[in-house]
Write an enzyme that holds these catalytic residues in place. Sequence first.
Site, PDB file in Angstrom:
ATOM      1  N   THR A   6       0.841  -1.198   0.000  1.00  0.00           N
ATOM      2  CA  THR A   6       0.000   0.000   0.000  1.00  0.00           C
ATOM      3  C   THR A   6       0.866   1.235   0.000  1.00  0.00           C
ATOM      4  O   THR A   6       2.085   1.155   0.056  1.00  0.00           O
ATOM      5  CB  THR A   6      -0.920   0.008   1.242  1.00  0.00           C
ATOM      6  OG1 THR A   6      -1.988   0.899   1.001  1.00  0.00           O
ATOM      7  CG2 THR A   6      -0.187   0.399   2.494  1.00  0.00           C
ATOM      8  N   LYS A  38      -7.577   1.999   4.800  1.00  0.00           N
ATOM      9  CA  LYS A  38      -6.364   1.770   5.579  1.00  0.00           C
ATOM     10  C   LYS A  38      -5.975   2.953   6.442  1.00  0.00           C
ATOM     11  O   LYS A  38      -4.897   2.997   7.004  1.00  0.00           O
ATOM     12  CB  LYS A  38      -5.210   1.424   4.636  1.00  0.00           C
ATOM     13  CG  LYS A  38      -5.502   0.205   3.772  1.00  0.00           C
ATOM     14  CD  LYS A  38      -4.443   0.029   2.725  1.00  0.00           C
ATOM     15  CE  LYS A  38      -4.859  -1.016   1.711  1.00  0.00           C
ATOM     16  NZ  LYS A  38      -3.914  -1.098   0.612  1.00  0.00           N
ATOM     17  N   GLY A  52      -2.629   5.467   9.781  1.00  0.00           N
ATOM     18  CA  GLY A  52      -2.689   4.631   8.590  1.00  0.00           C
ATOM     19  C   GLY A  52      -1.745   3.461   8.753  1.00  0.00           C
ATOM     20  O   GLY A  52      -0.820   3.511   9.559  1.00  0.00           O
ATOM     21  N   SER A 131       4.817   0.552   0.186  1.00  0.00           N
ATOM     22  CA  SER A 131       5.644   0.309  -0.997  1.00  0.00           C
ATOM     23  C   SER A 131       5.777   1.529  -1.891  1.00  0.00           C
ATOM     24  O   SER A 131       6.781   1.680  -2.570  1.00  0.00           O
ATOM     25  CB  SER A 131       5.071  -0.863  -1.803  1.00  0.00           C
ATOM     26  OG  SER A 131       3.736  -0.602  -2.158  1.00  0.00           O
ATOM     27  N   CYS A 166       3.490   2.908  -8.788  1.00  0.00           N
ATOM     28  CA  CYS A 166       3.675   1.748  -7.907  1.00  0.00           C
ATOM     29  C   CYS A 166       2.595   0.693  -8.180  1.00  0.00           C
ATOM     30  O   CYS A 166       1.403   0.974  -8.060  1.00  0.00           O
ATOM     31  CB  CYS A 166       3.603   2.200  -6.451  1.00  0.00           C
ATOM     32  SG  CYS A 166       3.741   0.845  -5.264  1.00  0.00           S
ATOM     33  N   THR A 169      -0.102   0.041  -5.417  1.00  0.00           N
ATOM     34  CA  THR A 169      -0.925   1.179  -5.013  1.00  0.00           C
ATOM     35  C   THR A 169      -1.948   1.451  -6.104  1.00  0.00           C
ATOM     36  O   THR A 169      -1.587   1.510  -7.276  1.00  0.00           O
ATOM     37  CB  THR A 169      -0.034   2.428  -4.815  1.00  0.00           C
ATOM     38  OG1 THR A 169       0.986   2.138  -3.850  1.00  0.00           O
ATOM     39  CG2 THR A 169      -0.853   3.618  -4.340  1.00  0.00           C
TER      40      THR A 169
END
Length: 179
Positions: A6, A38, A52, A131, A166, A169
């Site tokens: 995430t 999240k 988060g 990430s 990413c 994501t």
Amino acid sequence: MIFHSTTILGIRLGKNSAMGGDGQVTHGDMQLKQKAVKVRKFTSGKNEILGGFAGAAADAFTLFEKFESKLDEYGGQLQRSVVELAKDWRTDKYLRHLDAMLALMDRGSSYIVSGDGNVVEPDGPVIAIGSGAGYAHAAALAYLEEKKYSPKQVVRKALKITADICIYTNDQLTILELT
């Protein structure tokens, strides 16, 4: 520790703060869910805190519960609650095996907490984990230089860029703010 899971991004600017995260849940190289939440808001007394997580969702929810109890125990003091959570996380037989990282912030400070006992208070107004943290952090700094966006706008714009770069994501964002 890098989580392929995430991106969470928080911005503090003046008296306003915002934190957002994407909604993608992955397992290995497979997407399992697109609209997970999240990030959440904690309230303890007069203090509001945004949190988060990156990593295993069940582990993060356990840590959020533990953090909330620390907030209650220490009268809403973010720094003290974060330090005590990190101590428990590192030393508790059960908690030390939890696989997650937390970003926690209020209007005045931000912290990254990990299971190895690390508590980091990043310099500046940006906090990022997961990430895509590096991408989101860099994009946020660029938008902040323009001095024309609110924290919520910076979070949204930076996470949209991160979602394009990413693979862990996506652009299904949840953004919370303290104003």
